[in-house]
Write a protein that holds these residues in place. Sequence first.
Motif, mmCIF file in Angstrom:
data_model
loop_
_atom_site.group_PDB
_atom_site.id
_atom_site.type_symbol
_atom_site.label_atom_id
_atom_site.label_comp_id
_atom_site.label_asym_id
_atom_site.label_seq_id
_atom_site.Cartn_x
_atom_site.Cartn_y
_atom_site.Cartn_z
ATOM 1 N N ALA A 688 0.827 -1.208 0.000
ATOM 2 C CA ALA A 688 0.000 0.000 0.000
ATOM 3 C C ALA A 688 0.858 1.254 0.000
ATOM 4 N N VAL A 689 1.917 1.254 0.809
ATOM 5 C CA VAL A 689 2.805 2.416 0.878
ATOM 6 C C VAL A 689 3.562 2.579 -0.434
ATOM 7 N N ASP A 690 4.040 1.459 -0.992
ATOM 8 C CA ASP A 690 4.794 1.511 -2.242
ATOM 9 C C ASP A 690 3.950 2.096 -3.366
ATOM 10 N N ALA A 740 -4.116 14.393 -1.146
ATOM 11 C CA ALA A 740 -4.757 14.019 0.127
ATOM 12 C C ALA A 740 -5.628 12.782 -0.028
ATOM 13 N N THR A 741 -6.299 12.649 -1.166
ATOM 14 C CA THR A 741 -7.144 11.475 -1.365
ATOM 15 C C THR A 741 -6.320 10.189 -1.452
ATOM 16 N N ARG A 742 -5.053 10.308 -1.830
ATOM 17 C CA ARG A 742 -4.212 9.112 -1.965
ATOM 18 C C ARG A 742 -3.567 8.700 -0.655
ATOM 19 N N ALA A 745 -5.919 7.538 3.574
ATOM 20 C CA ALA A 745 -6.253 6.200 4.048
ATOM 21 C C ALA A 745 -5.090 5.539 4.772
ATOM 22 N N LEU A 746 -3.861 5.987 4.493
ATOM 23 C CA LEU A 746 -2.677 5.424 5.136
ATOM 24 C C LEU A 746 -2.212 6.239 6.332
ATOM 25 N N PRO A 763 3.425 6.716 6.988
ATOM 26 C CA PRO A 763 3.899 5.820 8.048
ATOM 27 C C PRO A 763 4.118 4.406 7.508
ATOM 28 N N LEU A 764 5.181 3.773 7.982
ATOM 29 C CA LEU A 764 5.481 2.402 7.609
ATOM 30 C C LEU A 764 4.974 1.471 8.704
#
Length: 772
Positions: A688-690, A740-742, A745-746, A763-764
Amino acid sequence: MNRTDDRLLPVALFCAQAAAWPGAALARGTVPPASALLVAALVGGVVTAALALRRTRPVTALAVVTAACALGAGPLPTGAVAVLGTAGVALALFTAAAERDTFTAVLCVVTLAAWQSLHGITLHGLSAPDGLDLALTALLYAAACGSGLLVRRARRARRAAEHLLRRAEAERHRLPEAERRRMERELHDVSAHHLTAVVVTAGAALGLRDRRPELAAEALEFARDTGREVTRALGAVRAPAPSREELPSPQDRLRALVAGFRRLDQRVDCEIDALPDGTVADAAYGIVREALTNVTRHAPGAHTTVLCRYGDTRTDVVITSAAPPAGTPSHGSGLGSGRGQGFLRSRAREAGGTLTSGPTADGGWEVRATLPGRTAAPVERTVPRGYRAAQLTAALGLFLQPLLPALVIRAESASSGPQVSAGVLFALLAAAQGIALLWLRRAPRTAFATLLGLALLWPPAMSLGEYGGPVLLPPLLSVLPTGGAVAAATAGWPGARGAGGQSRGHPGRPAWQVAAALAHATAATAAVLDRGTAFPVWAVALCAAAGAALAIGTARWYGTRRGRRDRADRDTREERLSAWTEEAVREAWAERRRIATGLETTVLARTADMVAAAEAGRLDTTAERAREALAAMRALLDTVTEGEATPPGLRPQPTLQALDLLAHQCRATGRDVEIRRTDRVPDRLPTAVDLAAYHAAETVLAAGGQEPALLELDTDGDTLTLTATGVPEAAGPALRERLATRIEALGGTLTTGPDGTLRLRLPLPGEEGTER
């Protein structure tokens, strides 16, 4: 305007001149002399012919039109060449500014204005009964030249935009194929250099085991180290290259490469100049590596020289090998894939150079590459030597011509009047307003304030010069530069783009335009009251305010409409570029993942077996595993060449490892983008972070602008930081909303800084989340 209308325009001017004179005189019943009609016809014919050729010879046409009108003004009555002498000269000057360089355009308008002024001074001195014609002429020439320069700039910008779109569309189809060729070439380099070197070294150690047993230990150590280097090199093929700052200099890399071949008992001498990082250095390194590998394979022990000369216009890379010593066994024969020479030429061609190879007179082999040098970038062709001097000489001759007025115009007695005419003062004020317009881009507030101050000086100039013409004409002339500045500022041509449009205090804001209307209303009111009028003061002020507001409002309306059209065109272009970039990167990323999958299941596994055998001290097995890895690499290369593209529905989503492809595509569209990734960023990130980080980088670079951009990736503890520099829309609400929309959620955060800086933190998750 199409070509037919363009050719009819000089004819239309000729007809207008004929209607003004002698048409008007004939309508009044006055028949001009036959000699005057003949001279007018000759002047009109010459001017019309010159204007018809103004596209191909604009400066010559301008000189012919000016000279013909000046010569015809002598024997002809007043107004006989008025249309051709004003509109015709202005048309020729406009064409010269639109078709030629800025120096030539400015030289033409300055020379023409000086020529007109010197004519007036020669006839009347510094005083004239009514010098408004001087100001009108100066404004006409300035408007024609300025309009031509704007047309040339708009035409150049339109052509540049069209060229950019063509490049982007071509690169959209070329990037996947270029990525396939790159990986094929890199895989070949790994197999040809590293694995071949292991086979050659192990074969030599096995052949000399009885006489030189110490070579076995050296061959095992070399196989172990080289196997690990193969693993690292193949990992670099699959992932973006590290930051340029983390790599040694190109000169050090080439010297280390030569030193590595010397350790294989190759006699190599080198002369290597310092090279800058970039395409030329990468091409030189690949060519030298491939050439030395071929020497090791086909002529082991041959004396070889490596020459790398970096010059202003070219970079020469020459690898020359002598004939191999007699009786020397060639352990690498038959290991080649037949692609080496093609890859050498491909490498040189993609760097903008050429490459030739062939045997030498003494039985050796030479590879010679010619690559770009320091000034390899395409440079616009300059004018021939002495052309500027010829231009200045011609301008000086035309400027001094009015000193002999008897040759071109009738002598008249100087009129009495004020010491300095109103026309001279008007011309000075118009010149000052023109200079202020030139500074509108660099210092918009100062330039706009100067224009407003100069507008208030026109009524005193009318009074001082004892102007007797139409009272509203000078204030109306003073509105034109201010209206142009308002239109430009409103359209955003010299303005600041960013959050909320123009910055506070920018002339495009309504407060400045209200001030402009008040200033010109005050000037018009003062001019009318100084001349005297029967209307009350409040009526004069009200009418002047209404006229000034109408003029400034019209300029603002035109600027707003022009700005909207320009922004719509820019947004459409950026959307197309963004869509093409996204498509190209996804296709290239799919190719990379397809090839990397085969790489992981074949070559890397056999390379790991080779390293294990070398660590166990089994030289025979090490040589066999190296040959198997080499064969697997060759089979993979065949698969890469013959493979089919991945269907669009099955293409994987790009991650941060595709940033190099994104940067490559952006550079293809004319924007310099650099990617920096520190060693603290792990090779594997949570999915998700990648994905979110890559899409954020893609969104930032798609925001538009041609400024050089820098993307930096770093981790601090449990946070991934993406810092973007050189993004003019960083503070814009549209970009912030898309980002912000991307990241919301994380749990990510977004901050902006000065000079187009944007920082995004994601954040990881812990180790468990990473494993998932």
